[in-house]
Motif scaffolding. Structure first.
Motif, PDB file in Angstrom:
ATOM      1  N   GLU A   1       0.814  -1.226   0.000  1.00 43.91           N
ATOM      2  CA  GLU A   1       0.000   0.000   0.000  1.00 43.91           C
ATOM      3  C   GLU A   1       0.848   1.277   0.000  1.00 43.91           C
TER       4      GLU A   1
ATOM      5  N   THR B   1       1.833   4.806  -0.532  1.00 40.59           N
ATOM      6  CA  THR B   1       1.027   6.023  -0.616  1.00 40.59           C
ATOM      7  C   THR B   1       1.956   7.221  -0.641  1.00 40.59           C
TER       8      THR B   1
ATOM      9  N   ILE C   1       1.814  11.423  -0.395  1.00 42.54           N
ATOM     10  CA  ILE C   1       0.977  12.575  -0.068  1.00 42.54           C
ATOM     11  C   ILE C   1       1.793  13.843  -0.259  1.00 42.54           C
TER      12      ILE C   1
ATOM     13  N   GLU D   1      -2.300   8.637   6.921  1.00 40.36           N
ATOM     14  CA  GLU D   1      -3.188   9.035   5.823  1.00 40.36           C
ATOM     15  C   GLU D   1      -4.399   9.802   6.355  1.00 40.36           C
TER      16      GLU D   1
ATOM     17  N   PHE E   1      -3.188  13.335  -2.515  1.00 41.93           N
ATOM     18  CA  PHE E   1      -2.703  11.962  -2.652  1.00 41.93           C
ATOM     19  C   PHE E   1      -2.360  11.711  -4.123  1.00 41.93           C
TER      20      PHE E   1
ATOM     21  N   THR F   1      -1.105   9.153  -7.171  1.00 44.61           N
ATOM     22  CA  THR F   1      -1.111   7.743  -7.554  1.00 44.61           C
ATOM     23  C   THR F   1       0.241   7.373  -8.161  1.00 44.61           C
TER      24      THR F   1
END
Length: 135
Positions: free
Chosen positions: A31, A33, A35, A111, A119, A121
């Protein structure tokens, strides 16, 4: 001139983010991520967040991230939590890499805390993920 310097710094930060995310992905990070927290905090411009299935994997992801960024001439200002491997924080100034155990990640839930950030991708970063460790 200042605006051009800011754009160049932002581009460099994005390249560092991409390198970190790819390094984590190559070690089957879970996962991943990213930011964008620029304009929200003086802590940096980006957070890269991921978790591993065990302490050894968490440390391996941190090692790979450090090696790949070092190969590009970037050294961390500070690394915390490596020995425990519940939450390894790697501070590179404009980017901060957070590599967690799954339990620690769920507990601290960065998060949620930084939900006002943008956020990004993996596709936006131009990364073809090897599956982000999803089994």
């Amino acid at each position: 001139m200042k605006e051009k310097e800011n754009m160049e710094a932002k581009e460099l930060s994005l390249e560092m983010v991409k390198t970190a995310a790819e390094a984590i992905d190559s070690k089957r990070g879970q996962e991943i991520t990213v930011i964008d927290i620029s304009g929200m905090s003086s802590l940096g411009d980006y957070f890269v967040i991921a978790h591993g299935k065990n302490a050894r994997q968490v440390q391996t992801m941190a090692d790979e991230t450090e090696a790949k960024l070092a190969a590009q001439g970037h050294r961390p200002r500070h690394i915390e939590g490596y020995t425990n491997a519940g939450w390894i924080l790697m501070d590179y100034g404009d980017i901060v890499v957070h590599i967690f155990s799954e339990d620690e990640r769920r507990f601290y839930d960065l998060e949620r805390i930084w939900k006002e950030g943008r956020f990004l991708t993996m596709e936006e970063l131009g990364i073809e993920s090897a599956g982000q460790g999803q089994d």
